[in-house]
Design a protein around this motif. Sequence first.
Motif, PDB file in Angstrom:
ATOM      1  N   ASP A 106     -39.977  14.278  31.116  1.00 47.38           N
ATOM      2  CA  ASP A 106     -40.715  14.641  29.892  1.00 47.38           C
ATOM      3  C   ASP A 106     -41.154  13.413  29.106  1.00 47.38           C
ATOM      4  O   ASP A 106     -41.127  13.395  27.868  1.00 47.38           O
ATOM      5  CB  ASP A 106     -39.863  15.548  28.991  1.00 47.38           C
ATOM      6  CG  ASP A 106     -39.730  16.950  29.550  1.00 47.38           C
ATOM      7  OD1 ASP A 106     -40.622  17.363  30.320  1.00 47.38           O
ATOM      8  OD2 ASP A 106     -38.746  17.632  29.229  1.00 47.38           O
ATOM      9  N   GLY A 107     -41.548  12.341  29.825  1.00 45.87           N
ATOM     10  CA  GLY A 107     -42.022  11.146  29.138  1.00 45.87           C
ATOM     11  C   GLY A 107     -40.924  10.277  28.573  1.00 45.87           C
ATOM     12  O   GLY A 107     -41.191   9.361  27.786  1.00 45.87           O
ATOM     13  N   LEU A 121     -22.402  15.392  24.727  1.00 43.33           N
ATOM     14  CA  LEU A 121     -23.249  14.492  23.953  1.00 43.33           C
ATOM     15  C   LEU A 121     -22.419  13.703  22.957  1.00 43.33           C
ATOM     16  O   LEU A 121     -21.668  14.276  22.151  1.00 43.33           O
ATOM     17  CB  LEU A 121     -24.324  15.298  23.223  1.00 43.33           C
ATOM     18  CG  LEU A 121     -25.530  14.542  22.676  1.00 43.33           C
ATOM     19  CD1 LEU A 121     -26.277  13.859  23.806  1.00 43.33           C
ATOM     20  CD2 LEU A 121     -26.450  15.511  21.945  1.00 43.33           C
ATOM     21  N   GLY A 122     -22.534  12.353  23.034  1.00 43.23           N
ATOM     22  CA  GLY A 122     -21.889  11.485  22.062  1.00 43.23           C
ATOM     23  C   GLY A 122     -22.898  10.959  21.062  1.00 43.23           C
ATOM     24  O   GLY A 122     -24.020  11.454  20.957  1.00 43.23           O
ATOM     25  N   ASP A 123     -22.520   9.936  20.324  1.00 47.45           N
ATOM     26  CA  ASP A 123     -23.420   9.392  19.313  1.00 47.45           C
ATOM     27  C   ASP A 123     -24.647   8.735  19.938  1.00 47.45           C
ATOM     28  O   ASP A 123     -25.752   8.836  19.408  1.00 47.45           O
ATOM     29  CB  ASP A 123     -22.668   8.365  18.451  1.00 47.45           C
ATOM     30  CG  ASP A 123     -21.613   9.029  17.574  1.00 47.45           C
ATOM     31  OD1 ASP A 123     -21.745  10.233  17.293  1.00 47.45           O
ATOM     32  OD2 ASP A 123     -20.653   8.339  17.194  1.00 47.45           O
ATOM     33  N   HIS A 126     -35.669  14.163  22.785  1.00 50.16           N
ATOM     34  CA  HIS A 126     -34.601  14.038  23.765  1.00 50.16           C
ATOM     35  C   HIS A 126     -33.265  14.115  23.030  1.00 50.16           C
ATOM     36  O   HIS A 126     -33.136  13.622  21.909  1.00 50.16           O
ATOM     37  CB  HIS A 126     -34.724  12.701  24.514  1.00 50.16           C
ATOM     38  CG  HIS A 126     -33.834  12.605  25.701  1.00 50.16           C
ATOM     39  ND1 HIS A 126     -32.501  12.260  25.606  1.00 50.16           N
ATOM     40  CD2 HIS A 126     -34.075  12.831  27.016  1.00 50.16           C
ATOM     41  CE1 HIS A 126     -31.958  12.266  26.799  1.00 50.16           C
ATOM     42  NE2 HIS A 126     -32.890  12.601  27.685  1.00 50.16           N
ATOM     43  N   PRO A 127     -32.259  14.754  23.640  1.00 53.68           N
ATOM     44  CA  PRO A 127     -30.979  14.891  22.926  1.00 53.68           C
ATOM     45  C   PRO A 127     -30.337  13.568  22.536  1.00 53.68           C
ATOM     46  O   PRO A 127     -29.520  13.527  21.607  1.00 53.68           O
ATOM     47  CB  PRO A 127     -30.100  15.663  23.925  1.00 53.68           C
ATOM     48  CG  PRO A 127     -30.790  15.554  25.245  1.00 53.68           C
ATOM     49  CD  PRO A 127     -32.244  15.452  24.925  1.00 53.68           C
ATOM     50  N   SER A 154     -24.954   8.256  30.548  1.00 54.89           N
ATOM     51  CA  SER A 154     -26.398   8.047  30.415  1.00 54.89           C
ATOM     52  C   SER A 154     -26.749   7.560  29.019  1.00 54.89           C
ATOM     53  O   SER A 154     -26.112   7.938  28.032  1.00 54.89           O
ATOM     54  CB  SER A 154     -27.165   9.350  30.703  1.00 54.89           C
ATOM     55  OG  SER A 154     -26.882   9.829  31.988  1.00 54.89           O
ATOM     56  N   SER A 155     -27.786   6.730  28.945  1.00 57.51           N
ATOM     57  CA  SER A 155     -28.298   6.259  27.661  1.00 57.51           C
ATOM     58  C   SER A 155     -29.820   6.272  27.696  1.00 57.51           C
ATOM     59  O   SER A 155     -30.436   6.081  28.753  1.00 57.51           O
ATOM     60  CB  SER A 155     -27.784   4.845  27.354  1.00 57.51           C
ATOM     61  OG  SER A 155     -28.143   3.940  28.382  1.00 57.51           O
TER      62      SER A 155
END
Length: 370
Positions: free
Chosen positions: A110-111, A182-184, A228-229, A204-205
């Motif tokens: 998604d870009g 999901l973290g910070d 993005h989350p 992932s980052s």
Amino acid sequence: MTGQTKTINCTSCGAGQSVLGGGRVTALACSYCGSVLDAQDNFKVLAEKRDLQRPDTPFEIGQTGVLFGVEWTIIGTLGMTETYGGQTWSWVDHQLFSPTHGYCFLTWEDGHCVFTRKIRGTGNNGWYTPARIERTEVQPVTYRAGERFKYYESGTYQISFAEGSFNWVPKIGDATDYVSFLGDSEMLTHAHGQNQMESEVELSSLLPGAETLAAFGAEPRRLSGKIHPLQPYTPWKHAGFARIIGFASTLIALVLWIGLITSGDMILSEDNIDIRAPRALKFDLTDTRNLVEIKLVNNADNSWAWYDLELVEPGGETVAEFGRTAEYYSGYEDGESWSEGSRSAKAILRLEQPGPYTLHIEQSETGLWT
């Protein structure tokens, strides 16, 4: 380039292939015929899959770029898909190789550009599967290296395309179950391959899109307007007011109904429930032959809410405890409207004892996605 390149002819179609990625490469997916070859056994054909559609991505095998001060080479391309509820999501994973740092992944979705590496350790609460999530009574949370990761999503994805070199054997149609937290600033994922029976933990980052494309010499792309989350929240001047309105929307407007699935009979229907404080709703069950469906509907708009529910039977004992999320997001991009999520959540139970039941509802967490 890494200096770890050699050329072979595909043992299925005869086309010349470049093998990138060093000595730990175990499989090569032919870019012409799609056959998967065993790099450890004279490139014997492991699987054939012809006429695959190459996924759209700005990155190409052989491109080299620097991320986090390390030079990486793209050695493989995977098309990935996930289908649920009549919807399909697609993205592209590129395997990266560095002689000094091994193997990682660069994802185009998604870009957005995402960097993922395999890590050791599942977190303090052990291994999660989609089945465990369904049995969990409250929203799961796990901790790793002192960071709190909150449950985000789970499901199953499949490989739909493979090309290039890999340090494992990808096969078209292979399915992987996953649970993401999901973290910070990072996402922690538990992934379990259904066919290869391998379990891995990924971290992932989110990468800066334009800079990442330029680093690999990839063609410039218009980056996605979708959120993005892992994107950091950027407040605007009316953010405080919008947050109040958004939270009030999910806090106050809630519809609940309880009914028997087979017969279609409605037992309880409540509209516009104000649950800024925990609520207790009572209903009488007379027919225990059918399954009971409990359904919640809120009016979330670019927001989400997590509900803790406890069902108490006529004798005063708790018969079920569970949690459910209702969320809805929408926007407008490239001349088209998009939406995802669902404002409703439900649970289906078998209740064996007739009589008066009490359903306790508490909205424990909410979030506004602006």
